[in-house]
Each structure stands twice: as structure tokens, then as C-alpha cells.
Write an enzyme that holds these catalytic residues in place. Sequence first.
Site, PDB file in Angstrom:
ATOM      1  N   GLU A 143       0.798  -1.226   0.000  1.00 49.66           N
ATOM      2  CA  GLU A 143       0.000   0.000   0.000  1.00 49.66           C
ATOM      3  C   GLU A 143       0.838   1.289   0.000  1.00 49.66           C
ATOM      4  OE1 GLU A 143      -2.907  -0.078   3.126  1.00 49.66           O
ATOM      5  OE2 GLU A 143      -3.860  -1.873   2.369  1.00 49.66           O
TER       6      GLU A 143
ATOM      7  N   GLU B 143      -5.467  -8.566   1.169  1.00 51.19           N
ATOM      8  CA  GLU B 143      -6.096  -8.192   2.450  1.00 51.19           C
ATOM      9  C   GLU B 143      -7.558  -7.896   2.206  1.00 51.19           C
ATOM     10  OE1 GLU B 143      -4.313  -4.943   4.678  1.00 51.19           O
ATOM     11  OE2 GLU B 143      -2.311  -5.699   4.227  1.00 51.19           O
TER      12      GLU B 143
HETATM   13  C1  BGC Z   1      -2.994  -2.327   6.040  1.00 51.55           C
HETATM   14  C2  BGC Z   1      -3.014  -3.074   7.340  1.00 51.55           C
HETATM   15  C3  BGC Z   1      -4.104  -2.487   8.222  1.00 51.55           C
HETATM   16  C4  BGC Z   1      -5.432  -2.678   7.537  1.00 51.55           C
HETATM   17  C5  BGC Z   1      -6.633  -2.173   8.302  1.00 51.55           C
HETATM   18  C6  BGC Z   1      -4.337  -1.976   5.484  1.00 51.55           C
HETATM   19  O1  BGC Z   1      -4.345  -0.653   5.078  1.00 51.55           O
HETATM   20  O2  BGC Z   1      -2.180  -2.966   5.104  1.00 51.55           O
HETATM   21  O3  BGC Z   1      -1.755  -3.019   7.919  1.00 51.55           O
HETATM   22  O4  BGC Z   1      -4.109  -3.015   9.504  1.00 51.55           O
HETATM   23  O5  BGC Z   1      -5.427  -2.037   6.299  1.00 51.55           O
HETATM   24  O6  BGC Z   1      -6.567  -0.793   8.447  1.00 51.55           O
END
Ligand code: BGC
Length: 452
Positions: A167, A352
Amino acid sequence: MSEPFGFPADFVWGAATAAYQVEGSPLADGAGPSIWHRFSHTPGRVHGGDTGDLACDHYRRYPEDIALMQRLGLQSYRFSISWSRVMPQGRGAVNPAGLDHYDRVVDRLLEAGIQPNITLYHWDLPAALSDRGGWLNPDIADWFADYTRVMVRKLGDRVPQWATLNEPWVVVDGGYLHGSLAPGHRSHFEAAIAAKQLMRAHGASVQAARAEGVRSIGLVVNIEPKTPASTSAADLAACTRADAYMNRQFLEPALKGELPTELAEVYGEAWQDWSPAELALVHQPIDFLGVNYYTRAVVRHDDSVWLTRAAPVPQPMATHTATGWEVCPAAFETLLVELGRAYPALPLYVTENGSAFYDPPVASAQPLPDPLRAHYLQQHLQAVSRARQQGADVRGYYAWSLLDNLEWAHGYSKRFGLVHVNLSTQERTLKQSALDYAAVIASRGASLNANA
Ligand code: BGC
């Protein structure tokens, strides 16, 4: 009516974490401090004064956590390396004890039948490099390539999949524009420079990894689809700016070797063009794109918003998570389909996806009921299945996160885990969402049909 949700046998099921969020022991065994260590130890920066000093103690408890992954049937674990554990100054000398730690983690994962998926940079820059300008110093492409070589030489024989940056937009926006994240700077001049240097470092890292024989390396971006609040020209233009700044600023240089034209307008006086040589370095062929998706935004024109002049419009009728993010699986489905159409030859991984909802500090039951998170997971997995049915080449899904962990500037106040962590005792308790996920994995998605 139920739909035939399903996934092929080779679809990769995983969960993700990041070093500073879970490891603890930030200075153990010769490690150098990172900017997150420094930031969290600066009063007022992180909610409640929370730090990553202990976090989930994953640095010491990784065998127990890998056993949990095994119990859930996870096939892959996405985690990040703390650069300053391995190179305490960020460049030059290597710390063998730091490298050995990750060597042991990788071996333990493989013994458990779980594929390691490594992200080289998940926001915890060595503090020593920040003192040399960090992401503002053009030398960082070489520093990052050197670090990439160190990691790949040590682990490349056993780690099939690598990502350079996690990111880059968050690093730029939180770290250098608004200062809400480490290193906590507030400058649009710096943000413009950091964006370019991050992406140059990505390109240099891909080159270095390939030269060492890595066969699968990619970039992980967070994409937040933008929808205009109205059909007015002002809102349409605001939407385009917001999308250029947050999404296309990173996608287009990496995947097309081009910059969105709107960026010059967004950054204004701070904008610097990227030279053809810089764009060529950034535009390296990659083997996959990692997509992190949490929410979408409806945007309208608003002159008071620095830098994009685009403001999110609240959606009062929608469900929101504890971080205030609208739950919108339909936007996720559309995003994956559109990415598949825009970049047809590029495999996609959801690296994610997940949600923070309130869970009690002490787990009151086992499994711990977490119906909102379980519902979010179910809806978003259904979205992935639907996107695949429409042709999106999505090859894997990583839930964020395996464990409740340090949610950056929110400290421990937001829980994203499939597994509950009691922060006083470090006890782990499976949540219902973890068991639901295990059932999806075991049935290759068929269990998603039950509640469609
Ligand atoms: C990140 C994580 C973060 C998650 C929730 C993403 O932007 O890669 O490290 O915990 O979102 O905010």
C-alpha cells in the site's frame, strides 16, 4: 435463492499480518529501531499511547500461531519482514540473528504445509534510513534493492511468492501528507517525492529479486473504488481526482508506465514529473497484483479538502465497521471484474480484506461470536466468487487479519482478527469468523451457499 459459490482446487486460502502489528520484541537480537517504534514512542501519536513493544508477541509465539493456522486449514501465510531486524541501519551490515528468525518462521510454516508469502515493506522503515531522508532520498531505490537481495538470498529457495511494497498510497498519504502515520510528516511537496521514490524502489526491488531467481513477485495496493455523488461536472471531476490520487497514482506507473494526468492538478505547485527513465524503472513486469480492499467511497467536490478537493459523502443507510468504513461487497466484486478487464494477463490475489468490529478484551466464549465480522467475510468471499465467475483471474484470498493486532495509529482499539488476542495474557481464542473461514476453505466455497 442460493447461488453456486465455489472456488477451484488450486485457489490459495490464507491470512495476513504485518511485522510491526504483531511481532513485539522490536529491538530484540540486535534489531535496529523502525520509524514505527519511534512514532509509537512519541507521546500523542498512537491512540492510548499503545506501542508495538509486545503486540501479539508473535516474534516468540509464532510456533503457536502457525499451529492455529494449520487448525484453520490455511494454505498460505502472508507476513512482512521487519527491515531493521535484518539490517539494523537499513543498509550495510546484516544482522544474522534477525535473518535467522525469519528463516525459522519459514521452515516452521513449510513443516506445517503452509506456503510463506512475504511482503518486504509493510511501513516499518528502519529509523536510520528515515534520518537520511527515508522515502524522500532517491538512494532508497538502491537501499531497498540491497535489502531485497539479502532476503531473497536467504529465503528465496523456500518462499514462492514475494511482494515489494504494501500500500504505497498509505505511506504517502498517512506518512508524508497528513502525518497520521509514521514518520508523521505533513507536506504535499514531500508526498509527491515519496510517491515517486516508493515506486522507483518497487521497480528496483523487482529487478533485484528477478536477478536472484525469484519467479513470483508483485506489488500490493489498496484500492478504494470511487463513485461520484452526482452527475455534476464538479463531482465527476472530484471523483476522477480522488481515484487518480488514491488508486491510479500507483497502478498506472507500475502496470502501464504512465502517470494519471490529474496528478499534476492534485499536487499543484508540489508536482514533479517522473522522467522516462524513472517511469521505465517503475514499469517492471510483475507476476501478480495484490489487491487490498476494505471499502469504497462516494465523493463530491469540496474545496476545503487538502489535496484532492474531493470529500467522502456519508452513506447513512449503510452498515459501517468500527473504523467507520462502509461495508460494500458489491464495489469489491466490480473492482475485481474491472481490474481483470483492464489488465487481463495479470493474476490477482486479494492480499487483504477484513473488518474491525467490537469484541470484548477478554473472550467470553469459545468460539467467540463475532456475527458482524463473520457476515462481512461471507459477503466478501461471495463477491470474490462472483467476480471469478465474470472472468476475474483471482487466484487467492488472504483474510486481514489472522490476529487482533496493533491497528497503527488506532493502537489496539480496533480488532480485525479472525483470532481474538487477550492483550493482557496473550491468550488466543478462535472467533466464529475463523471457524466459518475454515469451513469455506474445507468446502472450497460450498459453505457460502448455505446463507446466500
Ligand atoms: C494495512 C493493514 C491495516 C489494515 C486495516 C491496510 O491498510 O495494510 O496493515 O491493519 O489495512 O486498516
